[in-house]
Design a protein around this motif. Structure first.
Motif, PDB file in Angstrom:
ATOM      1  N   GLU A 178      98.015  18.325  41.004  1.00  0.00           N
ATOM      2  CA  GLU A 178      99.147  18.750  41.842  1.00  0.00           C
ATOM      3  C   GLU A 178      98.734  18.927  43.303  1.00  0.00           C
ATOM      4  N   LEU A 179      97.597  19.582  43.514  1.00  0.00           N
ATOM      5  CA  LEU A 179      97.133  19.826  44.881  1.00  0.00           C
ATOM      6  C   LEU A 179      96.865  18.504  45.597  1.00  0.00           C
ATOM      7  N   LYS A 180      96.245  17.579  44.884  1.00  0.00           N
ATOM      8  CA  LYS A 180      95.939  16.265  45.467  1.00  0.00           C
ATOM      9  C   LYS A 180      97.243  15.539  45.826  1.00  0.00           C
ATOM     10  N   ARG A 181      98.215  15.597  44.926  1.00  0.00           N
ATOM     11  CA  ARG A 181      99.510  14.944  45.166  1.00  0.00           C
ATOM     12  C   ARG A 181     100.185  15.537  46.404  1.00  0.00           C
ATOM     13  N   LEU A 182     100.201  16.868  46.489  1.00  0.00           N
ATOM     14  CA  LEU A 182     100.834  17.543  47.625  1.00  0.00           C
ATOM     15  C   LEU A 182     100.156  17.184  48.931  1.00  0.00           C
ATOM     16  N   GLN A 183      98.826  17.163  48.914  1.00  0.00           N
ATOM     17  CA  GLN A 183      98.106  16.835  50.150  1.00  0.00           C
ATOM     18  C   GLN A 183      98.469  15.429  50.615  1.00  0.00           C
ATOM     19  N   ARG A 184      98.565  14.501  49.665  1.00  0.00           N
ATOM     20  CA  ARG A 184      98.924  13.122  50.026  1.00  0.00           C
ATOM     21  C   ARG A 184     100.346  13.053  50.565  1.00  0.00           C
ATOM     22  N   LEU A 186     102.156  15.479  51.967  1.00  0.00           N
ATOM     23  CA  LEU A 186     102.321  16.182  53.241  1.00  0.00           C
ATOM     24  C   LEU A 186     101.510  15.543  54.364  1.00  0.00           C
ATOM     25  N   GLY A 187     100.385  14.918  53.991  1.00  0.00           N
ATOM     26  CA  GLY A 187      99.555  14.245  54.981  1.00  0.00           C
ATOM     27  C   GLY A 187      98.792  15.173  55.916  1.00  0.00           C
ATOM     28  N   ILE A 188      98.727  16.458  55.565  1.00  0.00           N
ATOM     29  CA  ILE A 188      97.972  17.391  56.417  1.00  0.00           C
ATOM     30  C   ILE A 188      96.583  17.629  55.818  1.00  0.00           C
ATOM     31  N   THR A 189      95.698  18.183  56.620  1.00  0.00           N
ATOM     32  CA  THR A 189      94.341  18.472  56.145  1.00  0.00           C
ATOM     33  C   THR A 189      94.368  19.692  55.218  1.00  0.00           C
ATOM     34  N   PHE A 190      93.773  19.548  54.048  1.00  0.00           N
ATOM     35  CA  PHE A 190      93.566  20.679  53.147  1.00  0.00           C
ATOM     36  C   PHE A 190      92.068  20.987  53.190  1.00  0.00           C
ATOM     37  N   ILE A 191      91.703  22.253  53.400  1.00  0.00           N
ATOM     38  CA  ILE A 191      90.296  22.647  53.307  1.00  0.00           C
ATOM     39  C   ILE A 191      90.189  23.660  52.175  1.00  0.00           C
ATOM     40  N   HIS A 192      89.484  23.257  51.139  1.00  0.00           N
ATOM     41  CA  HIS A 192      89.477  23.968  49.860  1.00  0.00           C
ATOM     42  C   HIS A 192      88.051  24.451  49.571  1.00  0.00           C
TER      43      HIS A 192
END
Length: 324
Positions: A178-184, A186-192
């Motif tokens: 889910e997190l990977k899908r959302l990041q794609r 939204l196109g914003i940087t996720f720092i996890h």
């Protein structure tokens, strides 16, 4: 929504008294990517994330987002949003009002903030729970609400502090997807931030591995795994053996170690069945431990037990020389 904002750490340092938690790190995050910041406990990864978020003061250096130094701005004015490990939902507010809370504080009228909250709840697949209280939700559902609440501010960068650690293993894998899908989307940087190598390999476009308050290695996930620079990285990422070879330390992936043939004599010290393969540990005459991941059918065609003498071999081309 414009995507891909530059985030840069410039000589970033964090001290707690005499202790240096983060030492003079310089790094430019690739815009619009999923970044995992990982390393052992106490390596400085959480302090780094909290400085980016504005929850920790910067001792020296700066944090530059989209061309602006945000080091001294309060969290709400930075263009970042943080999702905490504990979710920190307001127990007395329903799901919709939890998500809309920051808009309420900014004086956005009820209809507009509810509309926006409902859109985000749909995005995280929680629309039908909008009227429930947090206590009526499972851990995974609470997490989705916390995610929607972090995204409602339309951050340039989303910061995630060990967001999956409280979930059971099955749910953790589902939430990763889910997190990977959302990041794609939204196109914003996720720092996890995570200390789990599996989690980082599954999620990260880019991996930043910290050790002793500095970045030890960074790059695409496959590159960090397949070409560890140092003994620390090879051991920390797992799946590698570190052995002495012709006077140097080399890394060798455990799935590259073969049994039989002419090779290195060793004695089996542990055998662990892991489903698709068997993890067999043996000790060489020089006293070095070597892990071999042997495909299940190959292992059981000629099974080995603890105490058995074996010969270990590998393709020379698969040895990866480490920096001293």
């Amino acid at each position: 929504m414009r995507t891909g904002y530059d985030l840069e750490l410039v000589h970033l340092t964090k001290r707690y008294g005499d202790t240096v938690a983060v030492r003079d790190i310089n790094y430019v995050f690739t815009p619009g990517t999923y970044v995992c910041l990982l390393g052992p406990s106490g390596c400085g990864k959480s302090s780094t994330l909290r400085m980016i978020a504005g929850h920790e003061t910067v001792s020296e250096g700066s944090i530059v987002l989209d061309g602006h130094d945000v080091s001294n701005l309060p969290p709400a004015q930075r263009g970042t949003a943080m999702m905490f490990q504990s979710y920190a939902l307001f127990p007395h507010l329903n799901v919709r009002d939890n998500v809309a809370f920051s808009m309420r504080m900014k004086g956005v009228d009820k209809a507009a903030r509810h509309k926006k909250a409902d859109e985000l709840l749909e995005l995280v697949d929680m629309g039908r729970y909008a009227d429930r209280l947090p206590a009526q939700l499972s851990g995974g559902q609470q997490q989705r609400v916390a995610l929607a609440r972090a995204l409602v501010t339309e951050p340039k960068v989303l910061l995630l502090d060990e967001p999956l650690s409280a979930l059971d293993p099955f749910l953790r894998v589902r939430m990763r997807t889910e997190l990977k899908r959302l990041q794609r989307e939204l196109g914003i940087t996720f720092i996890h931030v995570t200390h789990g190598q599996d989690e980082a390999l599954a999620l990260a476009d880019e991996m930043v591995v910290m050790n002793n308050a500095v970045i030890e290695q960074a790059g695409p996930a496959r590159q960090v795994f397949n070409a560890p620079k140092t003994e620390f990285i090879a051991r920390f990422m797992g799946g590698h053996n570190v052995i002495s070879y012709q006077g140097a330390k080399v890394a060798l992936r455990a799935d590259e170690v073969k049994l039989g043939g002419t090779g290195l004599p060793a004695t089996v010290t542990a055998v662990e069945y892991q489903g698709a393969h068997v993890a067999m540990t043996s000790t060489t005459e020089a006293g070095e431990e070597v892990l071999a991941l042997v495909p299940e059918d190959a292992f059981y065609a000629a099974p080995k037990s603890v105490g058995d003498a074996v010969t270990l071999s590998w393709d020379e081309g698969r040895l990866h020389r480490l920096e001293a």
